[in-house]
Design a protein around this motif. Structure first.
Motif, PDB file in Angstrom:
ATOM      1  N   LEU A 127     -21.349  -9.617  33.197  1.00 53.87           N
ATOM      2  CA  LEU A 127     -22.024  -8.324  33.337  1.00 53.87           C
ATOM      3  C   LEU A 127     -22.736  -7.755  32.514  1.00 53.87           C
ATOM      4  O   LEU A 127     -22.536  -7.910  31.195  1.00 53.87           O
ATOM      5  CB  LEU A 127     -20.603  -7.347  33.599  1.00 53.87           C
ATOM      6  CG  LEU A 127     -20.909  -6.027  34.552  1.00 53.87           C
ATOM      7  CD1 LEU A 127     -21.142  -6.577  36.009  1.00 53.87           C
ATOM      8  CD2 LEU A 127     -19.859  -5.156  34.413  1.00 53.87           C
ATOM      9  N   ILE A 128     -24.193  -7.428  32.796  1.00 48.09           N
ATOM     10  CA  ILE A 128     -24.974  -6.827  31.649  1.00 48.09           C
ATOM     11  C   ILE A 128     -25.314  -5.507  32.149  1.00 48.09           C
ATOM     12  O   ILE A 128     -25.730  -5.190  33.685  1.00 48.09           O
ATOM     13  CB  ILE A 128     -26.390  -7.625  31.821  1.00 48.09           C
ATOM     14  CG1 ILE A 128     -26.048  -9.049  31.344  1.00 48.09           C
ATOM     15  CG2 ILE A 128     -27.312  -7.098  30.861  1.00 48.09           C
ATOM     16  CD1 ILE A 128     -27.045  -9.914  31.146  1.00 48.09           C
ATOM     17  N   ILE A 129     -25.010  -4.341  31.455  1.00 41.35           N
ATOM     18  CA  ILE A 129     -25.148  -3.270  31.855  1.00 41.35           C
ATOM     19  C   ILE A 129     -26.146  -2.427  31.168  1.00 41.35           C
ATOM     20  O   ILE A 129     -26.750  -2.534  29.976  1.00 41.35           O
ATOM     21  CB  ILE A 129     -23.917  -2.220  31.545  1.00 41.35           C
ATOM     22  CG1 ILE A 129     -22.652  -3.060  32.156  1.00 41.35           C
ATOM     23  CG2 ILE A 129     -24.060  -0.765  31.753  1.00 41.35           C
ATOM     24  CD1 ILE A 129     -21.346  -2.419  31.422  1.00 41.35           C
ATOM     25  N   SER A 130     -27.525  -1.620  32.076  1.00 37.05           N
ATOM     26  CA  SER A 130     -28.397  -1.151  31.464  1.00 37.05           C
ATOM     27  C   SER A 130     -28.226  -0.020  30.430  1.00 37.05           C
ATOM     28  O   SER A 130     -27.205   0.504  30.588  1.00 37.05           O
ATOM     29  CB  SER A 130     -29.366  -0.520  32.424  1.00 37.05           C
ATOM     30  OG  SER A 130     -28.794   0.597  33.241  1.00 37.05           O
ATOM     31  N   LYS A 131     -29.065   0.167  29.434  1.00 39.64           N
ATOM     32  CA  LYS A 131     -28.879   0.983  28.467  1.00 39.64           C
ATOM     33  C   LYS A 131     -28.861   2.471  28.909  1.00 39.64           C
ATOM     34  O   LYS A 131     -28.339   3.294  28.318  1.00 39.64           O
ATOM     35  CB  LYS A 131     -29.855   1.042  27.285  1.00 39.64           C
ATOM     36  CG  LYS A 131     -29.696  -0.307  26.489  1.00 39.64           C
ATOM     37  CD  LYS A 131     -30.654  -0.589  25.377  1.00 39.64           C
ATOM     38  CE  LYS A 131     -30.585  -1.759  24.445  1.00 39.64           C
ATOM     39  NZ  LYS A 131     -31.493  -1.812  23.357  1.00 39.64           N
ATOM     40  N   ASP A 132     -29.304   2.761  30.098  1.00 40.62           N
ATOM     41  CA  ASP A 132     -29.401   4.054  30.680  1.00 40.62           C
ATOM     42  C   ASP A 132     -28.294   4.415  31.687  1.00 40.62           C
ATOM     43  O   ASP A 132     -28.542   5.430  32.197  1.00 40.62           O
ATOM     44  CB  ASP A 132     -30.859   4.509  31.477  1.00 40.62           C
ATOM     45  CG  ASP A 132     -30.934   3.433  32.320  1.00 40.62           C
ATOM     46  OD1 ASP A 132     -30.374   2.419  32.616  1.00 40.62           O
ATOM     47  OD2 ASP A 132     -32.103   3.719  33.070  1.00 40.62           O
ATOM     48  N   SER A 133     -27.199   3.454  31.651  1.00 39.91           N
ATOM     49  CA  SER A 133     -26.114   3.826  32.484  1.00 39.91           C
ATOM     50  C   SER A 133     -25.156   4.559  31.805  1.00 39.91           C
ATOM     51  O   SER A 133     -25.214   4.886  30.530  1.00 39.91           O
ATOM     52  CB  SER A 133     -25.409   2.338  32.799  1.00 39.91           C
ATOM     53  OG  SER A 133     -25.872   1.595  33.647  1.00 39.91           O
ATOM     54  N   VAL A 134     -24.048   5.099  32.559  1.00 37.43           N
ATOM     55  CA  VAL A 134     -23.054   5.634  31.839  1.00 37.43           C
ATOM     56  C   VAL A 134     -22.340   4.990  30.675  1.00 37.43           C
ATOM     57  O   VAL A 134     -22.306   4.092  30.866  1.00 37.43           O
ATOM     58  CB  VAL A 134     -22.060   6.450  33.000  1.00 37.43           C
ATOM     59  CG1 VAL A 134     -21.267   5.155  33.517  1.00 37.43           C
ATOM     60  CG2 VAL A 134     -21.141   7.310  32.006  1.00 37.43           C
ATOM     61  N   ASP A 135     -22.230   5.693  29.504  1.00 31.90           N
ATOM     62  CA  ASP A 135     -21.431   5.041  28.586  1.00 31.90           C
ATOM     63  C   ASP A 135     -20.120   4.429  28.746  1.00 31.90           C
ATOM     64  O   ASP A 135     -19.332   4.933  29.487  1.00 31.90           O
ATOM     65  CB  ASP A 135     -21.216   6.184  27.297  1.00 31.90           C
ATOM     66  CG  ASP A 135     -20.573   5.482  26.196  1.00 31.90           C
ATOM     67  OD1 ASP A 135     -20.835   4.288  25.873  1.00 31.90           O
ATOM     68  OD2 ASP A 135     -19.908   6.233  25.526  1.00 31.90           O
ATOM     69  N   ILE A 136     -20.094   3.063  28.417  1.00 31.95           N
ATOM     70  CA  ILE A 136     -18.846   2.472  29.027  1.00 31.95           C
ATOM     71  C   ILE A 136     -17.490   2.845  28.145  1.00 31.95           C
ATOM     72  O   ILE A 136     -16.526   2.735  28.488  1.00 31.95           O
ATOM     73  CB  ILE A 136     -19.076   0.662  28.625  1.00 31.95           C
ATOM     74  CG1 ILE A 136     -19.286   0.376  27.023  1.00 31.95           C
ATOM     75  CG2 ILE A 136     -20.208   0.230  29.587  1.00 31.95           C
ATOM     76  CD1 ILE A 136     -19.120  -0.972  26.955  1.00 31.95           C
TER      77      ILE A 136
END
Length: 243
Positions: A127-136
């Motif tokens: 999984l790669i999560i974009s930097k503008d997604s909600v904080d993990i």
């Protein structure tokens, strides 16, 4: 046994700061609540210390501080406060170059992100999560992962990383409910990236431009969309045995 009984205690004030992203980023630490998450963090090597209710029977070989019920209620975000809160260090991010990758483009709902992280571990999808997604490290994200945050193969990158993967020969699939091919028609899935778009807006236009192909999930024509975490999980399940 020393017990912290004041919410004005310096240690407790510092602990509460970790509820804010700013301080999580400064300290590279975050809070977890409940024995299940604490044990998962401990077993994965990410747990640094715990705060437990006085008289609790929790034995973990790690730095331990005892606190009163009043202090626990002050720290906890749960409706029914737990008997243990852990401080964990942020997970180690990796360069992700596996054959099966999903990229999350600006996911905003913490429950959705947490559920997708949980599914990614269940179905062996990097999984790669974009930097503008909600904080993990948002509390709701962490709870929704059910501890899989500590086990999943994930990283936080921007779209330039996907462009890099494309240059390395990865095939980029976008998701679109109206065009493309059915997910069931994919016969091979080697060096490929599936992009999942934002809950309301879908995939950004600049990201669509780098997609090689679009896919969709077969469903009742009277239903025009699925919850993003449900859609992501279905795609992961459909691809789990394809090589």
């Amino acid at each position: 046994m020393n017990i912290i009984d004041s919410i004005d205690n310096k240690k407790i004030k510092e602990l509460n700061k970790l509820r804010l992203k700013k301080y999580r980023d400064i300290n590279d630490k975050f809070l977890i609540e409940g024995i299940h998450l604490v044990e998962e963090a401990y077993e994965s090597g990410y747990l640094e210390e715990i705060y437990i209710l006085q008289h609790s029977n929790i034995n973990i070989d790690i730095k331990t501080t005892y606190i009163t019920e009043k202090v626990m209620k002050h720290i906890s975000l749960l409706n029914s406060p737990t008997d243990v809160i852990g401080v964990a260090k942020k997970i180690e991010e990796k360069e992700i170059l596996s054959n099966k990758i999903m990229y999350l483009d600006s996911i905003q709902d913490p429950g959705n992100l947490g559920n997708i992280i949980r599914s990614s571990y269940a179905f062996n999808m990097s999984l790669i999560i974009s930097k503008d997604s909600v904080d993990i490290y948002n509390d709701k994200v962490i709870r929704a992962t059910q501890g899989m945050l500590f086990k999943s193969n994930l990283s936080i990158k921007d779209i330039n990383y996907i462009k890099k993967l494309k240059e390395l020969g990865y095939r980029i699939y976008g998701t679109d409910v109206k065009k493309g091919i059915s997910i069931k028609e994919i016969e091979t899935f080697q060096k490929s990236v599936i992009i999942i778009g934002n809950e309301g807006q879908g995939i950004k236009k600049d990201i669509k431009k780098i997609c090689d192909e679009f896919i969709y999930i077969d469903m009742n024509k009277d239903c025009d969309s699925l919850n993003v975490s449900v859609a992501a999980s279905i795609i992961m399940y459909e691809l789990k045995d394809i090589i």
